[in-house]
Design a protein around this motif. Structure first.
Motif, PDB file in Angstrom:
ATOM      1  N   UNK A 643       0.827  -1.210   0.000  1.00  7.99           N
ATOM      2  CA  UNK A 643       0.000   0.000   0.000  1.00  7.99           C
ATOM      3  C   UNK A 643       0.861   1.259   0.000  1.00  7.99           C
ATOM      4  N   UNK A 644       1.924   1.268   0.800  1.00  8.96           N
ATOM      5  CA  UNK A 644       2.816   2.433   0.837  1.00  8.96           C
ATOM      6  C   UNK A 644       3.516   2.635  -0.499  1.00  8.96           C
ATOM      7  N   UNK A 645       3.972   1.567  -1.093  1.00 11.74           N
ATOM      8  CA  UNK A 645       4.626   1.673  -2.396  1.00 11.74           C
ATOM      9  C   UNK A 645       3.649   2.168  -3.461  1.00 11.74           C
ATOM     10  N   UNK A 646       2.427   1.664  -3.422  1.00 14.49           N
ATOM     11  CA  UNK A 646       1.431   2.083  -4.404  1.00 14.49           C
ATOM     12  C   UNK A 646       1.127   3.574  -4.297  1.00 14.49           C
ATOM     13  N   UNK A 647       0.981   4.080  -3.067  1.00 14.06           N
ATOM     14  CA  UNK A 647       0.706   5.511  -2.885  1.00 14.06           C
ATOM     15  C   UNK A 647       1.861   6.365  -3.390  1.00 14.06           C
ATOM     16  N   UNK A 648       3.091   5.972  -3.077  1.00 15.69           N
ATOM     17  CA  UNK A 648       4.255   6.742  -3.494  1.00 15.69           C
ATOM     18  C   UNK A 648       4.410   6.725  -5.012  1.00 15.69           C
ATOM     19  N   UNK A 649       4.210   5.569  -5.640  1.00 21.39           N
ATOM     20  CA  UNK A 649       4.323   5.476  -7.096  1.00 21.39           C
ATOM     21  C   UNK A 649       3.251   6.331  -7.769  1.00 21.39           C
ATOM     22  N   UNK A 650       2.029   6.237  -7.282  1.00 24.66           N
ATOM     23  CA  UNK A 650       0.928   6.985  -7.891  1.00 24.66           C
ATOM     24  C   UNK A 650       1.139   8.491  -7.766  1.00 24.66           C
ATOM     25  N   UNK A 651       1.539   8.952  -6.575  1.00 22.74           N
ATOM     26  CA  UNK A 651       1.729  10.394  -6.386  1.00 22.74           C
ATOM     27  C   UNK A 651       2.896  10.924  -7.208  1.00 22.74           C
ATOM     28  N   UNK A 652       3.971  10.157  -7.304  1.00 25.48           N
ATOM     29  CA  UNK A 652       5.132  10.605  -8.074  1.00 25.48           C
ATOM     30  C   UNK A 652       4.813  10.681  -9.559  1.00 25.48           C
ATOM     31  N   UNK A 653       4.158   9.665 -10.104  1.00 22.57           N
ATOM     32  CA  UNK A 653       3.813   9.679 -11.525  1.00 22.57           C
ATOM     33  C   UNK A 653       2.836  10.802 -11.841  1.00 22.57           C
ATOM     34  N   UNK A 654       1.913  11.083 -10.932  1.00 25.90           N
ATOM     35  CA  UNK A 654       0.955  12.168 -11.159  1.00 25.90           C
ATOM     36  C   UNK A 654       1.660  13.521 -11.169  1.00 25.90           C
ATOM     37  N   UNK A 655       2.632  13.703 -10.260  1.00 25.69           N
ATOM     38  CA  UNK A 655       3.379  14.957 -10.230  1.00 25.69           C
ATOM     39  C   UNK A 655       4.217  15.137 -11.491  1.00 25.69           C
ATOM     40  N   UNK A 656       4.846  14.069 -11.964  1.00 21.87           N
ATOM     41  CA  UNK A 656       5.646  14.150 -13.185  1.00 21.87           C
ATOM     42  C   UNK A 656       4.772  14.411 -14.408  1.00 21.87           C
ATOM     43  N   UNK A 657       3.574  13.841 -14.410  1.00 21.15           N
ATOM     44  CA  UNK A 657       2.669  14.041 -15.539  1.00 21.15           C
ATOM     45  C   UNK A 657       2.221  15.492 -15.627  1.00 21.15           C
TER      46      UNK A 657
END
Length: 693
Positions: A643-657
Motif C-alpha cells: 500500500x505504501x509503495x502504491x501511494x508513493x508510485x501513484x503520487x510521483x507519476x501524477x506529479x511528473x505528468x
C-alpha cells in the motif's frame, strides 16, 4: 434387502464422528456454563478414555481386516489417526482447564499401560513439536519431526529397481527390504538397506511391509523403533553431508528439496491441528525462489547470455544494415541459420475451481499461481507469479485478470507467454497453486502449495498441442509425488466404473487455461526476447525495448568485442531489478504509455527517437522511485508495504505528468521532500562481466 456390511475402518470413521460430535456438545455446554465444572470434567475424562481406546484399536487395524477392498487404505487410516489426535489435543486442553486443584487430568495408568514404545514415542514427539511451535523453538521442532509416524511401519519393500544418479541416492532392487529412517513431504525418504548403506529413495518405489519378515512380533518393532531413535544424530549428519555434495551438482533441483530432511516440516504440525486440508505441502517453487538466489528470477533471464567460447553472445544479434535487434535464428543479414527448436506459447489463466480452503488457524495473505517451464525433473525457466482474485461468496474458486478501469496490474494479469529453448519432448508448464499465510497463534509466516498441475506442450508424436481451452486436473502433494488427492476429490476404489469416473471428474479440482495464437506484431516482439523466459504479455513491449537497448550497448557502442569495461547506461543498470518488482514495472509501463501517446507519428517511425524518448521517460520516473529513501523495500504479500509503495508510485507519476512540458519540470526531481539513498556507481553503470550469463 439386508443392510450392507461395514468394514472396520468405516466403523472407526463413524466412531470418530460420534466422538467429535460429543466433543462439540461438551465445548458448547462449557462455554454456556450449562452444568458444573465437576460434571463437565467427568464427561471430558470419559470422552478422552473413549478416544484413546478408539485410537489404539485403529492403530492395530490392517488392510487385511477389511471385508472388501478399500482404495487408498493407508491414507484414509492416517486421516482418521490425525482426526483422533486433534480431538485428544482439544480434550487435554479442556481437561487442564476443568480439572480441580490437586487433581490430575491424565487418565488412569491402566488405560494406557498397553501402549507400545513406538506409540509413546510418537505421542511425546507430537506434544513436543506443538509446544515448540508455540514457543518458536526450532531445536525441539526438528527433533519432533525426525521420528517416523507411529501408524506407518519403518520397514518397506522396493516395488521396482531404482538406480541412484546422484550422490546421496540409494540404489535399490526389486523386492529389497529397506528400513526408513526419515520420511519427508517432498517424497524423497532417507532409507537404509540390509548392508547398512543409506541414501534417499522416492517413496513411489516403496510399499509397506517386508517380504521376509511379515510375521515378526511387536518386540522386534519396538527394537527397531529404539534403534531409529538412537540413529537420529547419525542420519542428520549424513543428510547434511549429502546436501553439501549435492550443491555442486549442475542443473538440478534435488539439493533444495533434500534440505527438508533436516528442517522442520510445518505441515506436520498444521495437519495435526487440522489447519490445512490433506494434499497441502510446503511450496516447492517458493522454496526455489527463496533458497536459490536469483537463479529462478526473471531479472537473471533478461541478461545477455554468452556463447560457449565466452567471446560473443548466443542470444543477441544485430542486423548490420538496419541496426535493429533480430531474432537469434538470424546469424547475419545475408545468411539464415536455424537454431535448435524452441517453444513459444501464449496462454491465459482463466480460473481454478474446487480448491479447498485452509483452516481458520491460518490468515491467508495471498492466493496465487507460480508457473515455469518443467520437464518432470528440473525447472527450466524463471518462476513467474500471478496473483488470484478471491471472493468469500465463492471460496473454492480463484479468478485471474480482473476487469479494471485502467491498466491491468502485471501481478494480476493472467495473459502470459512461455519461451524455452530446450528440445526435451517432455517439456510442459508446471502450475503450482499456492497461498502465503500467517499462523494466528505464533505469527509464523509461510507458503503452502494447494496442489499442482502439469500441462505437456506436445503430444506423443511430438506435435504441438492445439490452441484451445483446457481443463487441467489439480493434484495434491508436490510435483515429485504421484497419486496424492486434494481434499474433496474422492479416492479411487479397487474397481472404478463409469459412474465413479464421472463423480471424480466433477469433484476434481481443475485449472482452466486457454492457449491462443499471437498476432504477427506480438510474434515479432516475442522473437526479440531471451530464448527462455516466462512473463505476462502486457510487459512484452518493455522487455523488447530493453533488449534492443542492450544490443546497442553491447554490439554497437563498444569499442571492440573484447572490451569489458563498465558501460555508462542507467537504463541497463536498473531495468533488470524492476522485472522482479511488478508494481515498479507497472510504473514504467504507465509512464511509457503516456509518453508514447504524446509523440508524433513521424517520431514513432524513427527507431532512434523512440529509444531516446524511452530513456528519458525511464530516467525521469523510475530512477526517482527506485532510489528513493521513502520507498519501502519490495516484500511479497506484505499488505502494508504494498500500500505504501502504491501511494508513493501513484503520487510521483501524477506529479511528473503535471510537470511534463513545463519550465518547472525538474521541480519533482529536486523537491527537498524527495530524499534519495546514498549514491552508488552501480546505479549508473552496467557490468558485463558480472551480469552476463
Amino acid at each position: 434387502m439386508p443392510p450392507k456390511a461395514r468394514g472396520p475402518l468405516q466403523l472407526v470413521h463413524r466412531e470418530v464422528d460420534n466422538i467429535r460430535g460429543q466433543l462439540q456438545s461438551l465445548l458448547k455446554d462449557v462455554q454456556n456454563k450449562v452444568e458444573s465444572k465437576e460434571e463437565s470434567f467427568r464427561r471430558c475424562t470419559e470422552l478422552k478414555i473413549s478416544a484413546e481406546k478408539t485410537l489404539k484399536h485403529l492403530t492395530k487395524l490392517t488392510k487385511a481386516d477389511e471385508i472388501a477392498p478399500v482404495g487408498h487404505y493407508d491414507q484414509r487410516k492416517l486421516e482418521e489417526v490425525g482426526r483422533l489426535r486433534n480431538i485428544l489435543e482439544q480434550l487435554n486442553n479442556l481437561s487442564d482447564k476443568l480439572s480441580p486443584p490437586g487433581t490430575s487430568a491424565e487418565p488412569d495408568p491402566g488405560d494406557s499401560e498397553k501402549e507400545d514404545s513406538e506409540e509413546e514415542t510418537e505421542e511425546s514427539d507430537e506434544d513436543d513439536s506443538d509446544e515448540a511451535a508455540n514457543d518458536e523453538n526450532q531445536k525441539n521442532q526438528s527433533q519432533a519431526v525426525n521420528a517416523p509416524r507411529e501408524s506407518e511401519p519403518c520397514i518397506y519393500t522396493a516395488l521396482s529397481d531404482f538406480k541412484g544418479d546422484q550422490e546421496g541416492d540409494l540404489t535399490i532392487q526389486l523386492g529389497e527390504t529397506l528400513k526408513i529412517i526419515r520420511k519427508t513431504s517432498d517424497g524423497w525418504w532417507l532409507a537404509e538397506n540390509t548392508k547398512g548403506e543409506r541414501g534417499v529413495v522416492p517413496r513411489t518405489y516403496l510399499k509397506i511391509g517386508s517380504n521376509l519378515n511379515d510375521g515378526k512380533d511387536e518386540d522386534d518393532e519396538e527394537e527397531e523403533s529404539d534403534e531409529t531413535e538412537e540413529e537420529k544424530e547419525e542420519s542428520d549428519e549424513l543428510s547434511n553431508n549429502d546436501d553439501d555434495k549435492q550443491s555442486c551438482a549442475p542443473k538440478t533441483n534435488w539439493s533444495t528439496f533434500r534440505k527438508a530432511l533436516t528442517e522442520i516440516d510445518a505441515t506436520d504440525v498444521l495437519s495435526a491441528m487440522g489447519a490445512i486440508p490433506s494434499g497441502f505441502r510446503p511450496s516447492t517453487l517458493s522454496k526455489l525462489l527463496e533458497e536459490e538466489g536469483d537463479k529462478y528470477k526473471g531479472s537473471r533471464y533478461m541478461q545477455p547470455e554468452l556463447s560457449q567460447s565466452q567471446l560473443s553472445f548466443s542470444d543477441l544479434f544485430l542486423d548490420p544494415d538496419t541496426g535493429k535487434l533480430i531474432p537469434p535464428r538470424l546469424r547475419s543479414s545475408s545468411q539464415v541459420r536455424s537454431r535448435q527448436t524452441r517453444t513459444c506459447v501464449c496462454f491465459t489463466l482463466w480460473s481454478c475451481k474446487k480448491i479447498p480452503k485452509p483452516g481458520v488457524a491460518l490468515q491467508v495473505l495471498s492466493r496465487h499461481i507460480r508457473l515455469c517451464a518443467f520437464d518432470g525433473i528440473r525447472v527450466l525457466s524463471n518462476i513467474h507469479t500471478v496473483r488470484a482474485t478471491y471472493s468469500s461468496k465463492k471460496p473454492r474458486v480463484w479468478l485471474f485478470s480482473p476487469r479494471t478501469s485502467g491498466v491491468t496490474p502485471s501481478l494480476l494479469d493472467g495473459d502470459c507467454f512461455l519461451r524455452c529453448d530446450t528440445d526435451n519432448p517432455g517439456l510442459g508448464i508446471l502450475f503450482e497453486l499456492g497461498v502465503t499465510f500467517i499462523r494466528n497463534s505464533t505469527g509464523e509466516r509461510g507458503d503452502l502449495s494447494c496442489g499442482w498441475a502439469f500441462f505437456k506442450l506436445s503430444d506423443d508424436a511430438g506435435n504441438p498441442v492445439p490452441n484451445r481451452t483446457y481443463e487441467i486436473p489439480v493434484c495434491g502433494g508436490t510435483p515429485y509425488e504421484t497419486n496424492v488427492d486434494v481434499e474433496g476429490a474422492p479416492s479411487p476404489p479397487s474397481t472404478a466404473g463409469k459412474f465413479y469416473q464421472m463423480l471424480k471428474a466433477q469433484r476434481q479440482p481443475k485449472l482452466i487455461v486457454k492457449f491462443k495464437t499471437p498476432n504477427s506484431r506480438l510474434k515479432t516482439q516475442l522473437s526479440l526476447l531471451p530464448d527462455t523466459l516466462v512473463h505476462c504479455l502486457n510487459c512484452i513491449p518493455l522487455l523488447a525495448m530493453y533488449r534492443q537497448l542492450l544490443a546497442d550497448a553491447l554490439l554497437v557502442d563498444r569499442p571492440t568485442m573484447q572490451n569489458a569495461d563498465l558501460i555508462f547506461n542507467p537504463v541497463l543498470a536498473a531495468f533488470p531489478a524492476l522485472v522482479d518488482q511488478p508494481d515498479m514495472l507497472d510504473a514504467v509501463r504507465t509512464a511509457w504509455m503516456d509518453a508514447h501517446s504524446t509523440m508524433k507519428w513521424s517520431q514513432k517511425r524513427e527507431e532512434a527517437q523512440v529509444k531516446e524518448k524511452f530513456t528519458q521517460t525511464f530516467l525521469s520516473s523510475v530512477s526517482l522511485l527506485l532510489y528513493s529513501s521513502s520507498m519501502p523495500p519490495y516484500r511479497w504479500a506484505d499488505a502494508s508495504s504494498e500500500e505504501r509503495r502504491s501511494r508513493l508510485i501513484s503520487s510521483t507519476l501524477e506529479a511528473l505528468k503535471k510537470a511534463r512540458g513545463k519550465t518547472g519540470s525538474l521541480e519533482a526531481l529536486t523537491d527537498p521532500a524527495a530524499t534519495h539513498v546514498a549514491f552508488d556507481i552501480s546505479e549508473m553503470t552496467f557490468d558485463l562481466l558480472r551480469e552476463a550469463r
